[in-house]
Design a protein around this motif. Structure first.
Motif, PDB file in Angstrom:
ATOM      1  N   VAL A 138     165.973 -23.839  68.628  1.00 14.14           N
ATOM      2  CA  VAL A 138     165.658 -24.626  69.818  1.00 14.14           C
ATOM      3  C   VAL A 138     166.872 -24.892  70.724  1.00 14.14           C
ATOM      4  O   VAL A 138     166.743 -24.847  71.943  1.00 14.14           O
ATOM      5  CB  VAL A 138     164.919 -25.938  69.428  1.00 14.14           C
ATOM      6  N   TYR A 194     159.900 -21.965  53.844  1.00 20.41           N
ATOM      7  CA  TYR A 194     161.360 -21.825  53.969  1.00 20.41           C
ATOM      8  C   TYR A 194     162.038 -22.889  53.096  1.00 20.41           C
ATOM      9  O   TYR A 194     162.909 -22.582  52.275  1.00 20.41           O
ATOM     10  CB  TYR A 194     161.798 -21.986  55.435  1.00 20.41           C
ATOM     11  N   SER A 239     165.900 -17.171  57.882  1.00 20.98           N
ATOM     12  CA  SER A 239     166.349 -18.548  58.128  1.00 20.98           C
ATOM     13  C   SER A 239     165.488 -19.307  59.139  1.00 20.98           C
ATOM     14  O   SER A 239     165.802 -20.444  59.452  1.00 20.98           O
ATOM     15  CB  SER A 239     167.807 -18.540  58.597  1.00 20.98           C
ATOM     16  N   SER A 266     160.699 -34.383  67.383  1.00 24.14           N
ATOM     17  CA  SER A 266     161.392 -34.310  66.088  1.00 24.14           C
ATOM     18  C   SER A 266     162.868 -34.558  66.360  1.00 24.14           C
ATOM     19  O   SER A 266     163.375 -34.265  67.452  1.00 24.14           O
ATOM     20  CB  SER A 266     161.179 -32.943  65.450  1.00 24.14           C
ATOM     21  N   ASN A 286     171.431 -29.199  60.396  1.00 19.19           N
ATOM     22  CA  ASN A 286     171.410 -28.198  61.487  1.00 19.19           C
ATOM     23  C   ASN A 286     172.791 -28.026  62.119  1.00 19.19           C
ATOM     24  O   ASN A 286     173.450 -29.021  62.425  1.00 19.19           O
ATOM     25  CB  ASN A 286     170.441 -28.631  62.596  1.00 19.19           C
ATOM     26  N   ASN A 293     166.047 -17.724  69.019  1.00 22.17           N
ATOM     27  CA  ASN A 293     164.772 -18.425  68.843  1.00 22.17           C
ATOM     28  C   ASN A 293     164.904 -19.768  68.107  1.00 22.17           C
ATOM     29  O   ASN A 293     163.923 -20.325  67.637  1.00 22.17           O
ATOM     30  CB  ASN A 293     163.707 -17.524  68.194  1.00 22.17           C
ATOM     31  N   GLU A 341     155.675 -30.676  60.110  1.00 24.25           N
ATOM     32  CA  GLU A 341     156.982 -30.848  60.771  1.00 24.25           C
ATOM     33  C   GLU A 341     157.900 -31.711  59.911  1.00 24.25           C
ATOM     34  O   GLU A 341     157.431 -32.546  59.126  1.00 24.25           O
ATOM     35  CB  GLU A 341     156.748 -31.499  62.142  1.00 24.25           C
ATOM     36  N   SER A 388     169.890 -26.332  52.408  1.00 27.50           N
ATOM     37  CA  SER A 388     169.519 -26.810  53.746  1.00 27.50           C
ATOM     38  C   SER A 388     168.924 -28.212  53.746  1.00 27.50           C
ATOM     39  O   SER A 388     168.164 -28.585  52.843  1.00 27.50           O
ATOM     40  CB  SER A 388     168.482 -25.838  54.315  1.00 27.50           C
ATOM     41  N   SER A 389     169.204 -28.949  54.811  1.00 23.55           N
ATOM     42  CA  SER A 389     168.600 -30.278  55.008  1.00 23.55           C
ATOM     43  C   SER A 389     167.077 -30.189  55.144  1.00 23.55           C
ATOM     44  O   SER A 389     166.378 -31.185  54.932  1.00 23.55           O
ATOM     45  CB  SER A 389     169.169 -30.935  56.264  1.00 23.55           C
ATOM     46  N   ARG A 418     166.947 -34.187  64.978  1.00 21.77           N
ATOM     47  CA  ARG A 418     167.839 -33.419  64.121  1.00 21.77           C
ATOM     48  C   ARG A 418     169.262 -33.948  64.208  1.00 21.77           C
ATOM     49  O   ARG A 418     169.671 -34.505  65.212  1.00 21.77           O
ATOM     50  CB  ARG A 418     167.855 -31.934  64.547  1.00 21.77           C
ATOM     51  N   GLY A 469     158.030 -26.602  72.089  1.00 26.26           N
ATOM     52  CA  GLY A 469     157.025 -27.198  71.208  1.00 26.26           C
ATOM     53  C   GLY A 469     157.254 -28.702  71.096  1.00 26.26           C
ATOM     54  O   GLY A 469     157.350 -29.394  72.117  1.00 26.26           O
ATOM     55  N   ASN A 470     157.409 -29.191  69.850  1.00 22.57           N
ATOM     56  CA  ASN A 470     157.547 -30.626  69.584  1.00 22.57           C
ATOM     57  C   ASN A 470     158.873 -31.191  70.130  1.00 22.57           C
ATOM     58  O   ASN A 470     159.943 -30.841  69.649  1.00 22.57           O
ATOM     59  CB  ASN A 470     157.473 -30.814  68.055  1.00 22.57           C
ATOM     60  N   LYS A 476     167.681 -21.781  72.701  1.00 18.52           N
ATOM     61  CA  LYS A 476     166.561 -21.502  73.612  1.00 18.52           C
ATOM     62  C   LYS A 476     166.621 -22.431  74.830  1.00 18.52           C
ATOM     63  O   LYS A 476     166.409 -22.001  75.960  1.00 18.52           O
ATOM     64  CB  LYS A 476     165.237 -21.692  72.843  1.00 18.52           C
ATOM     65  N   ARG A 528     174.386 -18.898  67.942  1.00 22.93           N
ATOM     66  CA  ARG A 528     173.092 -19.265  67.365  1.00 22.93           C
ATOM     67  C   ARG A 528     172.034 -18.241  67.788  1.00 22.93           C
ATOM     68  O   ARG A 528     172.033 -17.771  68.937  1.00 22.93           O
ATOM     69  CB  ARG A 528     172.729 -20.656  67.895  1.00 22.93           C
ATOM     70  N   ARG A 581     154.803 -26.620  64.524  1.00 19.52           N
ATOM     71  CA  ARG A 581     154.645 -26.192  63.133  1.00 19.52           C
ATOM     72  C   ARG A 581     153.435 -26.868  62.519  1.00 19.52           C
ATOM     73  O   ARG A 581     153.104 -27.984  62.908  1.00 19.52           O
ATOM     74  CB  ARG A 581     155.900 -26.548  62.336  1.00 19.52           C
TER      75      ARG A 581
HETATM   76  N1  GDD Z   1     162.581 -22.959  67.263  1.00 24.16           N
HETATM   77  C1  GDD Z   1     161.989 -23.840  68.084  1.00 24.16           C
HETATM   78  N2  GDD Z   1     161.463 -23.380  69.264  1.00 24.16           N
HETATM   79  N3  GDD Z   1     161.903 -25.135  67.721  1.00 24.16           N
HETATM   80  C2  GDD Z   1     161.338 -26.009  68.588  1.00 24.16           C
HETATM   81  C3  GDD Z   1     160.814 -25.594  69.814  1.00 24.16           C
HETATM   82  C4  GDD Z   1     160.869 -24.219  70.169  1.00 24.16           C
HETATM   83  O1  GDD Z   1     160.414 -23.787  71.219  1.00 24.16           O
HETATM   84  N4  GDD Z   1     160.321 -26.696  70.450  1.00 24.16           N
HETATM   85  C5  GDD Z   1     160.541 -27.740  69.660  1.00 24.16           C
HETATM   86  N5  GDD Z   1     161.139 -27.340  68.507  1.00 24.16           N
HETATM   87  C6  GDD Z   1     161.505 -28.202  67.381  1.00 24.16           C
HETATM   88  C7  GDD Z   1     161.031 -27.720  66.015  1.00 24.16           C
HETATM   89  O2  GDD Z   1     159.658 -28.075  65.813  1.00 24.16           O
HETATM   90  C8  GDD Z   1     161.992 -28.490  65.104  1.00 24.16           C
HETATM   91  O3  GDD Z   1     161.506 -29.781  64.870  1.00 24.16           O
HETATM   92  C9  GDD Z   1     163.273 -28.600  65.935  1.00 24.16           C
HETATM   93  O4  GDD Z   1     162.911 -28.225  67.268  1.00 24.16           O
HETATM   94  C10 GDD Z   1     164.405 -27.686  65.465  1.00 24.16           C
HETATM   95  O5  GDD Z   1     163.883 -26.372  65.325  1.00 24.16           O
HETATM   96  P1  GDD Z   1     164.854 -25.116  65.034  1.00 24.16           P
HETATM   97  O6  GDD Z   1     165.939 -25.063  66.034  1.00 24.16           O
HETATM   98  O7  GDD Z   1     163.980 -23.912  64.891  1.00 24.16           O
HETATM   99  O8  GDD Z   1     165.564 -25.515  63.655  1.00 24.16           O
HETATM  100  P2  GDD Z   1     164.963 -26.082  62.285  1.00 24.16           P
HETATM  101  O9  GDD Z   1     165.393 -27.506  62.168  1.00 24.16           O
HETATM  102  O10 GDD Z   1     163.539 -25.783  62.136  1.00 24.16           O
HETATM  103  O11 GDD Z   1     165.730 -25.185  61.216  1.00 24.16           O
HETATM  104  C11 GDD Z   1     167.147 -24.951  61.313  1.00 24.16           C
HETATM  105  O12 GDD Z   1     167.836 -25.960  60.608  1.00 24.16           O
HETATM  106  C12 GDD Z   1     167.621 -25.973  59.178  1.00 24.16           C
HETATM  107  C13 GDD Z   1     168.441 -27.131  58.621  1.00 24.16           C
HETATM  108  O13 GDD Z   1     167.763 -28.326  58.754  1.00 24.16           O
HETATM  109  C14 GDD Z   1     167.422 -23.551  60.761  1.00 24.16           C
HETATM  110  O14 GDD Z   1     168.756 -23.207  61.060  1.00 24.16           O
HETATM  111  C15 GDD Z   1     167.223 -23.493  59.252  1.00 24.16           C
HETATM  112  O15 GDD Z   1     167.685 -22.230  58.778  1.00 24.16           O
HETATM  113  C16 GDD Z   1     168.055 -24.632  58.625  1.00 24.16           C
HETATM  114  O16 GDD Z   1     167.913 -24.617  57.228  1.00 24.16           O
END
Ligand code: GDD
Ligand code: NAP
Length: 339
Positions: free
Chosen positions: A195, A155, A90, A221, A184, A193, A304, A132-133, A223, A217-218, A198, A190, A301
């Motif tokens: 965001v 993914y 995931s 973005s 999300n 790893n 993005e 997923s969105s 959500r 990171g970014n 973390k 949760r 990423r």
């Molecule tokens: N993981 C992570 N770690 N993300 C970061 C970080 C970091 O240190 N810094 C910034 N980000 C940004 C990512 O680039 C992304 O834009 C945003 O935070 C969210 O990252 P994640 O929490 O890893 O979630 P995701 O949106 O990529 O994916 C989750 O949501 C999807 C639904 O939209 C996951 O749960 C997926 O399984 C799910 O499908």
């Protein structure tokens, strides 16, 4: 007679909340866990009697979405009324590193289950797929059930395959199969790893002097973040509506990673001042004048998804579903449980 549910991905964030919900609703719940070298049942241990390997209405089976034989064996043994497929690799960023594995589990894994259901003779099994969105990728917000998918990671590509397989099995073979297109959603459970977890874990560790800096990171973005407890409720509603269909589940509000960091840090007792730009941007704690947040490109990423905002009108109208948690309540819940 109790209804029987089978959950793939029961040891994950959503699987554990869904198991609790279905047990409360009076289901006999079976879950599939994969073999790991250290225990992976900590999210369900409170409902699972680990000494006997089975509590009265909650049972675990070893299986893996990449192993058709195990799926066939478990479905035949459990003879479920409902299957929830929440199992997946995931993590979006990790899918850039293990694309073939991600596709095998997320895309072909879903197809493997659908194929077993299609040929199942003993009863009509209802099937829920965790879509997923992330599938919307480049499509501009707000996104709804009619928005086109423009995936930006393997993914997301794997989830698009699974999504269309569900629609195809519904149309071609009359399988009662549904997609929940969930935006999300987070919780105290949760994975570390992602965001939100973390950020909250990192800031609390800095507060308690167990960590000096949080590296992200970014920050820009955006959500649409909801609470997993609300979202598992929608899974049951989607599957138990008479007509099988696909639904967006979201809050219709979007915040940047930076907004999330600001809100969480205020609640934890920091006043962050942001300085610099791009990879040089830092978050400084105004009280101590120390840098507590910095950026590293390793968390970016290759491609993005910039902005997700879910339009959940259809779910509200047909399923009478809406989220109960606001972003503030979600962050409070995550902080409280982390402490
Ligand atoms: N993981 C992570 N770690 N993300 C970061 C970080 C970091 O240190 N810094 C910034 N980000 C940004 C990512 O680039 C992304 O834009 C945003 O935070 C969210 O990252 P994640 O929490 O890893 O979630 P995701 O949106 O990529 O994916 C989750 O949501 C999807 C639904 O939209 C996951 O749960 C997926 O399984 C799910 O499908
Ligand atoms: P998660 O915490 O990562 O849980 C994933 C589950 O899948 C875990 O139980 C994991 O087992 C299991 N799994 C992984 N690979 C497997 C395999 N090869 N065979 C069998 N099981 C396997 O994810 P989540 O946040 O609960 O999300 C649940 C589902 O919703 C996932 O499909 C995810 O892609 C999707 N989704 C999530 C969100 C979100 O924001 N959370 C949004 C949209 C869609 P281990 O415990 O052993 O790792």
């Amino acid at each position: 007679m109790k209804k029987v549910a089978l959950i793939f991905g029961v040891t994950g964030q959503d699987g554990s909340y869904l198991a609790e919900l279905l047990l409360k609703k009076g289901y006999n719940v079976h879950g599939v866990k994969r073999r790991t070298s250290i225990p992976n049942t900590n999210r369900v241990d409170h409902i699972f009697d680990s000494i006997n390997f089975s509590s009265k209405y909650f049972h675990l089976h070893h299986g893996d979405l990449s192993d058709s034989g195990s799926l066939y064996r478990i479905i035949n043994k459990v003879n479920p009324d409902e299957i929830y497929n929440l199992a997946a690799q995931s993590h979006v960023k990790i899918s850039f590193q293990i694309p073939e594995y991600t596709s095998d589990v997320n895309a072909l894994g879903t197809l493997r289950i659908l194929e077993i259901i299609r040929h199942y003779k003993r009863k009509k099994i209802k099937f829920y797929q965790a879509s997923s969105s992330e599938m919307y990728g480049k499509s501009k917000p707000p996104q709804n059930e009619k928005t086109i998918f423009q995936p930006r990671s393997i993914y997301a590509v794997s989830k698009v395959f699974a999504y269309h397989s569900v629609v195809h099995y519904r149309e071609a073979y009359n399988v009662h199969a549904c997609n929940g297109i969930l935006f999300n959603h987070e919780s105290p459970r949760r994975g570390v790893n992602f965001v939100t977890k973390k950020i909250i874990q990192g800031l609390l560790r800095i507060k308690n002097k167990k960590q000096k800096i949080l590296v992200l990171g970014n920050l820009y973005s955006k959500r649409d973040w909801g609470h997993a407890r609300d979202y598992v409720d929608s899974m049951w509603k989607i599957l138990n509506n008479k007509k099988p269909d696909d639904y967006v589940i979201a809050t219709n509000k979007s915040y940047s990673v930076k907004d999330f960091t600001d809100i969480a840090s205020k609640k934890i007792g920091f006043k962050i001042k942001w300085k610099g730009k791009g990879l040089k941007e830092v978050g400084v704690d105004s009280t101590t004048n120390k840098t507590i947040i910095r950026i590293d490109k390793k968390y970016f990423r290759e491609t993005e998804v910039d902005n997700l905002i879910g339009d959940f009108k259809k779910a509200k109208k047909i399923l009478n579903w809406k989220p109960k948690f606001s972003l503030n309540n979600l962050i409070d819940d995550m902080i409280k449980n982390e402490i």
